[in-house]
Design a protein around this motif. Structure first.
Motif, PDB file in Angstrom:
ATOM      1  N   TRP A  93       0.843  -1.211   0.000  1.00 12.77           N
ATOM      2  CA  TRP A  93       0.000   0.000   0.000  1.00 12.77           C
ATOM      3  C   TRP A  93       0.873   1.253   0.000  1.00 12.77           C
ATOM      4  O   TRP A  93       0.607   2.195  -0.743  1.00 12.77           O
ATOM      5  N   LEU A  94       1.919   1.260   0.829  1.00 15.43           N
ATOM      6  CA  LEU A  94       2.819   2.411   0.883  1.00 15.43           C
ATOM      7  C   LEU A  94       3.499   2.645  -0.464  1.00 15.43           C
ATOM      8  O   LEU A  94       3.632   3.789  -0.905  1.00 15.43           O
ATOM      9  N   GLU A  95       3.929   1.560  -1.118  1.00 15.17           N
ATOM     10  CA  GLU A  95       4.542   1.685  -2.457  1.00 15.17           C
ATOM     11  C   GLU A  95       3.575   2.313  -3.443  1.00 15.17           C
ATOM     12  O   GLU A  95       3.938   3.212  -4.200  1.00 15.17           O
ATOM     13  N   LYS A  96       2.347   1.839  -3.442  1.00 11.67           N
ATOM     14  CA  LYS A  96       1.337   2.341  -4.370  1.00 11.67           C
ATOM     15  C   LYS A  96       0.941   3.786  -4.031  1.00 11.67           C
ATOM     16  O   LYS A  96       0.610   4.567  -4.916  1.00 11.67           O
ATOM     17  N   LYS A  97       0.996   4.134  -2.783  1.00 13.48           N
ATOM     18  CA  LYS A  97       0.662   5.485  -2.333  1.00 13.48           C
ATOM     19  C   LYS A  97       1.674   6.491  -2.860  1.00 13.48           C
ATOM     20  O   LYS A  97       1.310   7.553  -3.349  1.00 13.48           O
ATOM     21  N   GLY A  98       2.949   6.156  -2.771  1.00 20.79           N
ATOM     22  CA  GLY A  98       3.990   7.091  -3.177  1.00 20.79           C
ATOM     23  C   GLY A  98       3.879   8.378  -2.381  1.00 20.79           C
ATOM     24  O   GLY A  98       3.736   8.357  -1.169  1.00 20.79           O
TER      25      GLY A  98
END
Length: 163
Positions: A18-23
């Motif tokens: 999720w953090l990766e996709k959030k950026g």
């Protein structure tokens, strides 16, 4: 990389994704999540639609492991007393907090509202936004355990770190 936040390491992995996709954005969108990329997490994933008018939350997808532990499939059902009994207000309030703040939370508590009251639910609630930046879906990762000697942090409600 975040520290280990959960008893179930799969939740840590889903949160990292999720953090990766959030950026650098407030939160990712539903379109950012390709089922093939989160395949190892699908059994513990629950997507909920957020309705703002009228205010409510509807289960869009419920992972097989969640269905197995709860003994029911809530797909298509609204978060209400018919589904959650006495815990409905607490569940609704936690989802509303995530939707209004657009902030991820982690939770851990015994399932006193469920026939399997001896289980402890560990979850995270992650906001997903639409093109206008408004939360339109919540991604939950949920795991269940039955600790023999619950640790002092048996009850947890805390925002997750955004890094």
């Amino acid at each position: 990389m975040t520290a280990e936040l959960f008893w179930d390491r799969r939740l840590d992995g889903l949160y990292e994704h999720w953090l990766e996709k959030k950026g650098r954005r407030l939160a990712p969108t539903r379109a950012d999540f390709n089922p093939a990329e989160i395949k190892p997490f699908l059994p513990i994933v629950n997507f909920l639609d957020v309705s703002w008018d009228p205010l409510g939350f509807r289960h869009r997808l419920v992972g097989t492991e969640i269905v197995e532990h709860l003994g029911r499939d809530a797909t298509g059902r609204w978060v209400d007393a018919g589904l959650y009994g006495k815990a409905a207000d607490r569940v609704f309030a936690s989802l509303l907090q995530v939707a209004r703040e657009a902030r991820p939370y982690r939770r851990r508590s015994p399932m006193t509202w469920h026939p399997k009251y001896w289980l402890t639910m560990e979850s995270m609630e992650l906001p997903l936004i639409d093109e206008d930046g408004r939360v339109n879906m919540i991604l939950r990762g949920v795991s269940y355990s039955s600790p023999k000697n619950p640790p002092p942090d048996h009850y947890v409600v805390a925002p997750l770190p955004l890094h």
